[in-house]
Each structure stands twice: as C-alpha cells, then as structure tokens.
Scaffold this active site. Structure first.
Site, PDB file in Angstrom:
ATOM      1  N   ASP A  90     114.912 -45.561   8.044  1.00  0.00           N
ATOM      2  CA  ASP A  90     113.686 -46.133   8.590  1.00  0.00           C
ATOM      3  C   ASP A  90     113.954 -47.381   9.421  1.00  0.00           C
ATOM      4  O   ASP A  90     115.072 -47.909   9.441  1.00  0.00           O
ATOM      5  CB  ASP A  90     112.687 -46.445   7.459  1.00  0.00           C
ATOM      6  CG  ASP A  90     113.321 -47.205   6.296  1.00  0.00           C
ATOM      7  OD1 ASP A  90     114.479 -47.665   6.426  1.00  0.00           O
ATOM      8  OD2 ASP A  90     112.661 -47.341   5.257  1.00  0.00           O
TER       9      ASP A  90
ATOM     10  N   ASN B 198     106.406 -49.383  -6.075  1.00  0.00           N
ATOM     11  CA  ASN B 198     105.301 -48.415  -6.141  1.00  0.00           C
ATOM     12  C   ASN B 198     105.805 -46.968  -5.983  1.00  0.00           C
ATOM     13  O   ASN B 198     105.015 -46.049  -5.823  1.00  0.00           O
ATOM     14  CB  ASN B 198     104.238 -48.727  -5.081  1.00  0.00           C
ATOM     15  CG  ASN B 198     104.769 -48.608  -3.650  1.00  0.00           C
ATOM     16  OD1 ASN B 198     105.947 -48.301  -3.435  1.00  0.00           O
ATOM     17  ND2 ASN B 198     103.914 -48.858  -2.675  1.00  0.00           N
TER      18      ASN B 198
ATOM     19  N   HIS C 104     107.765 -45.841  -3.509  1.00  0.00           N
ATOM     20  CA  HIS C 104     108.016 -45.346  -2.141  1.00  0.00           C
ATOM     21  C   HIS C 104     109.513 -45.163  -1.905  1.00  0.00           C
ATOM     22  O   HIS C 104     110.340 -45.853  -2.491  1.00  0.00           O
ATOM     23  CB  HIS C 104     107.353 -46.230  -1.080  1.00  0.00           C
ATOM     24  CG  HIS C 104     108.022 -47.530  -0.769  1.00  0.00           C
ATOM     25  ND1 HIS C 104     107.448 -48.753  -1.029  1.00  0.00           N
ATOM     26  CD2 HIS C 104     109.203 -47.817  -0.181  1.00  0.00           C
ATOM     27  CE1 HIS C 104     108.245 -49.712  -0.623  1.00  0.00           C
ATOM     28  NE2 HIS C 104     109.322 -49.178  -0.110  1.00  0.00           N
TER      29      HIS C 104
ATOM     30  N   GLU D 270     104.882 -44.135   1.763  1.00  0.00           N
ATOM     31  CA  GLU D 270     104.050 -44.855   0.807  1.00  0.00           C
ATOM     32  C   GLU D 270     103.175 -43.875   0.018  1.00  0.00           C
ATOM     33  O   GLU D 270     102.868 -42.783   0.502  1.00  0.00           O
ATOM     34  CB  GLU D 270     103.146 -45.837   1.570  1.00  0.00           C
ATOM     35  CG  GLU D 270     103.903 -46.935   2.307  1.00  0.00           C
ATOM     36  CD  GLU D 270     104.328 -48.089   1.391  1.00  0.00           C
ATOM     37  OE1 GLU D 270     104.420 -47.888   0.166  1.00  0.00           O
ATOM     38  OE2 GLU D 270     104.577 -49.185   1.933  1.00  0.00           O
TER      39      GLU D 270
HETATM   40  C1  GLP Z   1     111.837 -51.233   1.618  1.00  0.00           C
HETATM   41  C2  GLP Z   1     112.661 -50.119   2.267  1.00  0.00           C
HETATM   42  C3  GLP Z   1     113.108 -49.088   1.263  1.00  0.00           C
HETATM   43  C4  GLP Z   1     113.672 -49.780   0.054  1.00  0.00           C
HETATM   44  C5  GLP Z   1     112.598 -50.568  -0.652  1.00  0.00           C
HETATM   45  C6  GLP Z   1     113.110 -51.356  -1.841  1.00  0.00           C
HETATM   46  O1  GLP Z   1     110.481 -51.168   1.845  1.00  0.00           O
HETATM   47  N1  GLP Z   1     112.019 -49.458   3.356  1.00  0.00           N
HETATM   48  O2  GLP Z   1     114.060 -48.230   1.871  1.00  0.00           O
HETATM   49  O3  GLP Z   1     114.205 -48.833  -0.842  1.00  0.00           O
HETATM   50  O4  GLP Z   1     111.970 -51.462   0.240  1.00  0.00           O
HETATM   51  O5  GLP Z   1     113.809 -52.485  -1.412  1.00  0.00           O
HETATM   52  P1  GLP Z   1     114.762 -53.335  -2.301  1.00  0.00           P
HETATM   53  O6  GLP Z   1     115.987 -52.535  -2.493  1.00  0.00           O
HETATM   54  O7  GLP Z   1     115.025 -54.584  -1.505  1.00  0.00           O
HETATM   55  O8  GLP Z   1     114.053 -53.615  -3.570  1.00  0.00           O
END
Ligand code: GLP
Length: 242
Positions: free
Chosen positions: A68, A137, A139, A144
């Site tokens: 992404d 959440n 995702h 989402e």
């Molecule tokens: C973001 C990214 C995800 C990631 C998530 C958790 O929104 N788009 O790919 O897995 O957050 O992030 P983190 O690993 O910093 O907790």
C-alpha cells in the site's frame, strides 16, 4: 490454514520471519516478495539487512511489491511507504530498485493505477511470500473493516482509528493522509505463502479473531483463514487473548 507461533519477544519473532524469507530466497529462482510497512516488520527488515551483510542473502534476482501507499505523498516524503522501504531495506541490500514496486499515491488516475498494479503482480508471476502487519481493528494493508471488501488494488478511505494510530508518525493528526491505495484481499490471498507479524497488547484482540471459526469483512484479517498457507508470528503480549 493459519498456524500461529508465539515467541518470547519481538526480536525472536522477527528472526523467525527473516528465516522464512531466507528459505524462500534460497529456493526460488526469481523470488517475488510482497512487503509491508509499519512498525511490525521493522525487525524483519533489520534481520534481512544483517543476513545480507553476512553474505547469507542475495537480492540480485529479487522483485518486490508493496501492499500500500498513502494517496498524495510522493516517494521522497519521509512518511511515504516508498521512503520507508528505501530506508529500512532497499538502500542496504543489493536489490535493483527498478524491480521494487510500491503503488503510486500520486497517480492521476488512481483506479487505473490499481488495475495496472495487479497486472504487474501477475506479470511478475505472482507473490511467492507476502509479509503482513495487522491493524488493531484487524485491517491488513489498508483494507479497513466494512460491509464489503474490494478484491483488487484500490483506493481506501482510512478509518478514524487508523488515522489516530498512524498520527504518531506525523507532526499533527491533520497531516495524516485520509486515503491510501492498497492491494485488495483478493490480491493478498493470491500470494503463495503469507506471514503475518504482530507484537504488543494492542494487537491481541485482532490476533484472537484469527483462531475462531468465523470470517467477517468487519475484521478483514479473518479472511486469511481462506488461504492454505498462513503463518502468524506473535509475541506473548499479542498472544495474550489466545
Ligand atoms: C498501517 C499499515 C498496515 C500495518 C498497520 C499496523 O495502517 N497500512 O500495513 O500493518 O498499520 O502498523 P504497525 O505495524 O505500525 O502497528
């Protein structure tokens, strides 16, 4: 099928994730890696850079596709996911940057960019190993929770909870982009093998939803149960509700 492995701490789970990458890199002719950003895979990338320095890993035949990117950020913005990948991995290994792909958040026609991105993955022969983080959440990528999820790479409106969570990386909450372009669940589930890494208490509920017998678009990660080869690597805190 999902296999969950619980580790004492974040360093151990990152080392295990790196071993799984090494295995694919050493047994695949032109490996295609699906990569993720966020804090969760940082330890994995650190371990891969270390392995490369120790001459255990060669990236010369590797292609990568990222999950992404924020809409509206250019690749040299320090919070863009292209920038993250360059600074955490690509700048430190012998990868040809022309073979590293991140969705273009500045594309004029974002819908077309999504279609082209999925086509590119097909042209590369599909993803051999995809790493994922998980939002609190549930995702994955930026898919989402919603009544309907999109199969292909597409634009997503970020939820308030994701904007809040990601605001820690930006100067103010208003600086957090409100949209992102993300692989869809179909794109992600097409990967031959998937690893999900998660650490900390804030992920415990989302991780617990991966072990019951339900799938729901309201917790996008539960759709991973439909995939034949998913390994979830977690520390004790993230495993605390299992
Ligand atoms: C973001 C990214 C995800 C990631 C998530 C958790 O929104 N788009 O790919 O897995 O957050 O992030 P983190 O690993 O910093 O907790």
């Amino acid at each position: 099928m999902i296999t969950i492995k619980v580790f004492e701490n974040y360093d151990e789970l990152s080392a295990q994730a790196a071993e799984m990458f090494k295995e694919v890199l050493n047994t695949t002719e032109n490996p295609v890696l699906g990569l993720a950003t966020g804090s969760s895979p940082e330890g994995l990338y650190k371990a891969l850079v270390e392995m490369h320095k120790n001459k255990e890993l060669d990236f010369s035949n590797v292609s990568t596709v990222n999950l992404d990117e924020y809409v509206g950020l250019s690749g040299d913005h320090d919070q863009s996911y292209r920038y993250f990948m360059n600074t955490h991995l690509f700048d430190h290994v012998n990868i040809d940057k022309a073979k590293t792909f991140v969705p273009n958040g500045l594309a004029q026609d974002l819908e077309q960019e999504g279609k082209d991105y999925d086509q590119r993955i097909k042209d590369l022969g599909g993803v051999d190993l995809q790493v994922l983080g998980i939002g609190s959440n549930g995702h994955i990528g930026f898919n989402e929770p919603a009544e309907k999820l999109v199969l292909g790479t597409h634009v997503e409106d970020l939820t308030e909870s994701t904007i809040e969570a990601n605001s820690r990386f930006f100067e103010t909450r208003d600086d957090v982009p409100k949209r992102a372009i993300s692989m869809g669940l179909g794109t992600i589930l097409d990967a031959k093998k998937i690893i999900l890494v998660a650490s900390g208490k804030s992920k415990a509920e989302a991780i617990a939803s991966l072990v019951d017998e339900y799938i729901t678009t309201q917790v996008p990660a539960t759709l991973l149960k439909l995939h034949p080869d998913v390994t979830v690597l977690v520390d004790k805190e993230a495993a605390s509700l299992l």
